[in-house]
Structures are given as C-alpha cells and as structure tokens.
Scaffold this motif. Structure first.
Motif, PDB file in Angstrom:
ATOM      1  N   HIS A 256      -7.101   0.549   3.928  1.00 29.17           N
ATOM      2  CA  HIS A 256      -7.776  -0.461   3.379  1.00 29.17           C
ATOM      3  C   HIS A 256      -9.033  -0.080   3.432  1.00 29.17           C
ATOM      4  O   HIS A 256     -10.282  -0.609   2.452  1.00 29.17           O
ATOM      5  CB  HIS A 256      -7.496  -1.924   3.798  1.00 29.17           C
ATOM      6  CG  HIS A 256      -6.006  -1.779   4.181  1.00 29.17           C
ATOM      7  ND1 HIS A 256      -4.349  -1.331   3.320  1.00 29.17           N
ATOM      8  CD2 HIS A 256      -5.561  -2.616   5.363  1.00 29.17           C
ATOM      9  CE1 HIS A 256      -3.583  -1.759   4.372  1.00 29.17           C
ATOM     10  NE2 HIS A 256      -3.954  -2.521   5.209  1.00 29.17           N
TER      11      HIS A 256
ATOM     12  N   CYS B 278       0.662  -1.393   0.195  1.00 27.90           N
ATOM     13  CA  CYS B 278       0.164  -0.430  -0.230  1.00 27.90           C
ATOM     14  C   CYS B 278       1.242   1.551   0.013  1.00 27.90           C
ATOM     15  O   CYS B 278       1.816   1.538   0.250  1.00 27.90           O
ATOM     16  CB  CYS B 278      -1.153   0.494   1.567  1.00 27.90           C
ATOM     17  SG  CYS B 278      -2.526  -1.658   1.278  1.00 27.90           S
TER      18      CYS B 278
ATOM     19  N   CYS C 103      -1.704   2.564   6.059  1.00 32.09           N
ATOM     20  CA  CYS C 103      -3.422   2.449   5.489  1.00 32.09           C
ATOM     21  C   CYS C 103      -4.506   1.633   5.792  1.00 32.09           C
ATOM     22  O   CYS C 103      -3.862   1.031   6.364  1.00 32.09           O
ATOM     23  CB  CYS C 103      -2.933   2.137   4.057  1.00 32.09           C
ATOM     24  SG  CYS C 103      -4.251   1.501   1.910  1.00 32.09           S
TER      25      CYS C 103
HETATM   26 ZN    ZN Z   1      -4.488  -0.285   1.833  1.00 31.08          ZN
END
Ligand code: ZN
Ligand code: GDP
Length: 325
Positions: free
Chosen positions: A265, A258, A263
């Motif tokens: 997600h 990422c 992150c």
């Molecule tokens: Zn991510």
C-alpha cells in the motif's frame, strides 16, 4: 487444590483457592527457573500445602484461556505475559488530550488476546458535553463496531454503573492504560468506593516498608472482577497479526481488493488502500499507523527468527565439536 492468582507483588503470589481460602504461595522448583514458567495474575494454578510449611506451593499452571502479551521491554527477542484468563479488556484513555496513536496500539494488543474489548474515556468532567460526545464518536469510529466506547468520570455514578455493566457475574476484566488516566480511581468506584485488599493485611518487607503491589484482582459488588494493570509502560507488539487485523479491519477490508496480494500500500498499481486515501474514504494517518504497526511486527519477527537461528547454530556447533572429538 486449584485456585486463582489474585495478587502479585515482589513477594509471593497470593492464591485464592477454590474453597475460598487465600494462600501465599511460592513456585515449585521446576517453575522458578524461567520467568516464562511463573504464574501471572489471573492464572489458574494447582497448589499443594506441605505439612509444616508456612506457604503453599504452586505445582502447576493450567492452560490459559486468554492472555495479555507484550514484547519484553528488556529483551528484544522474547515476550512477557502480563495477565491471564479474562473475558474483557478495558482500555482507559483520557477524554481530554486523548492519544490516538497510543489508543490504536492498545486496541491491537487488546484484540490479540481474543477477549472482548471496551474503551472507557475517563475524566469526562474535564470536557464539555459536546466535546465529550464528539470524542466518543471519533473513538467509536476508530475502534470499530465490535468495541464498546463509554464516557466516564468518577463523580458521575451512572457512568461508573455503565462500565460495571460491561461485565457479567464471574467474568474478569483487565484494565490497561497509561499511568494517571484514572485507572485506580475507576477501580475504586467499581469496587464500591474502597478497594478491599484481597486476603491478608498489606505485606511489608523486612525494613517495614510497603512492598509494591504490582497487580491485584478486585471483586466488584454485584458480579465480576477487575485487574488494574499499573506500570504497563512499554507496550511493544509481539505476535499481534490477528490483533492488527481486528483493530484495523477497515484497512484490511480495503486491502483485500488490492491487485497484489502482498501489496504494501505504498505506490503499487491497483492499490485499493491508496485509492481510498485519495478519495478521502481512509485517513492518511490511519494508513500510516497500520503500516508502522505492520513494520514493527515484521521487525519483531525478524529479530526472533535471528535469535532462534543463532541458538540453532550454537547447538549444531556444539554437536559438531562433540563429534570431532
Ligand atoms: Zn494496497
Ligand atoms: P491511574 O494512575 O491510572 O491509576 O490514575 P489515578 O486513578 O491515580 O488518577 C490520576 C489522577 O486523576 C488523580 O489525581 C485522580 O484524582 C484524577 N482523576 C481520576 N479520575 C478522574 C475523573 O473522573 N475526573 C477528574 N477530574 N479527575 C480524575
């Protein structure tokens, strides 16, 4: 003398001493105070036998080489150790109506212990052969390469033998899984048909009733021992970041690519995890599980920090008051 706690019920722990004797024990006063300080099944303990006393005394608990830990169901800010010193965690799940979400949770907790992990899909006789193989394959994919996935039923002796073979002589396995999945039946088969009560005759309370045996370590003929863990209803995560990382290695490998290190997600740009979901490489349900376990761990951490903070504040309040006087 040293020994191993082989049975725990509401009475006194039963310790199998290294000389082979089984001794009912009570905790030394210093250990009675906190539940956290008490011995759990599998603990290696130091026992003394005071002259004229009908029980041994547990004077100390040796450092644990592995432990199974969950959040205390009765206290959001503390944890419980349920078993210690095992080499293998066997997760029992029924092959019919398998609960994937529960299995994922069990995998996180099992991996967190650092012990080897296996899944036994029970009651295989209730599924057709093709169905059984399909479920086994699906669970093997979900659990990852490090986890043995076996199919067993109590009427199928070779399947029980394969479970037994997971364990070498001298090793201990703990068996977890929802009540009714067939854990005690499996233990009975592993033990050769009939579980021998370790040590004394079954204990009775003052009213002549059986006292509940919560945890017992059973010898398996040919090597190894197994602990059935009944009554493990709530499986709240505690410190399980490492376990989450192993159980969801597929997601974490993706996450390494990422763009942002932190992150979530969700909808960040450059999220490799979301990209994998879009391309069909990662199931949305899998990501949902991962994120919800992550949130659960975050919640535990926050509440624990808050509790510590409160205790810290109280302590400093007391100090301030003392100074003021
Ligand atoms: Zn991510
Ligand atoms: P536990 O609560 O996990 O210890 O589960 P039990 O061992 O008490 O089993 C629960 C029920 O499932 C009992 O009625 C068992 O007879 C049944 N059972 C256990 N293993 C099998 C199996 O391999 N096949 C089938 N058909 N039933 C099983």
């Amino acid at each position: 003398m040293e020994g191993t706690v082989v049975k725990l019920d509401r009475g006194f722990p039963l310790v199998r001493c290294d000389d082979g004797a089984n001794v009912r024990c009570e905790h030394a006063t210093a250990l009675v105070k906190g539940e956290r300080l008490r011995a759990v099944i599998g603990d290696r303990v130091i026992v003394s036998m005071p002259e004229g006393h009908d029980k041994g005394i547990i004077d100390g608990i040796l450092p644990r080489r592995s432990s199974f830990v969950r959040k205390d169901p009765a206290d959001r800010t503390s944890h419980q150790v349920l078993a210690a010193n095992f080499e293998l965690v066997i997760i029992a799940e029924p092959i019919v109506q398998l609960n994937r979400r529960r299995l994922e949770r069990e995998l996180v907790l099992a991996h967190e212990t650092g012990a080897r992990v296996a899944v036994v899909l029970t009651k295989a006789d209730l599924a057709g052969l093709d169905e059984a193989e399909a479920v086994r394959q699906e669970v093997a994919d979900l659990a990852g390469r490090s986890v043995h996935v076996l199919v067993a039923s109590i009427g199928d002796a070779p399947s029980i033998e394969r479970v037994r073979a997971l364990l070498s002589a001298g090793e201990v396995a703990i068996l977890i899984g929802k009540s009714g999945v067939g854990k005690s039946s499996l233990v009975n088969m592993l033990a050769g048909g009939e579980v021998q009560d370790v040590g004394e005759v079954r204990s009775f309370d003052g009213k002549g009733r059986h006292t509940t045996v919560d945890r017992v370590m059973v010898d398996i003929p040919g090597g190894g021992r197994v602990v059935d863990m009944p009554g493990v209803r709530g499986l709240g995560l505690w410190d399980a970041d490492a376990g989450l990382g192993v159980a969801f290695a597929d997601v974490e490998e993706l996450a390494a690519s990422c763009r942002f290190r932190d992150c979530k997600h969700a909808d960040e740009p450059g999220c490799a995890v979301q990209a994998a979901v879009k391309s069909g490489d990662l199931a949305q349900a899998r990501l949902d599980s991962y994120r919800s376990f992550g949130a659960e761990l975050e919640g535990v951490r926050t509440r624990r920090d808050e509790a510590r903070h409160m205790r810290g504040e109280k302590a400093s309040d007391r100090r301030r008051k003392k100074k003021g006087r």
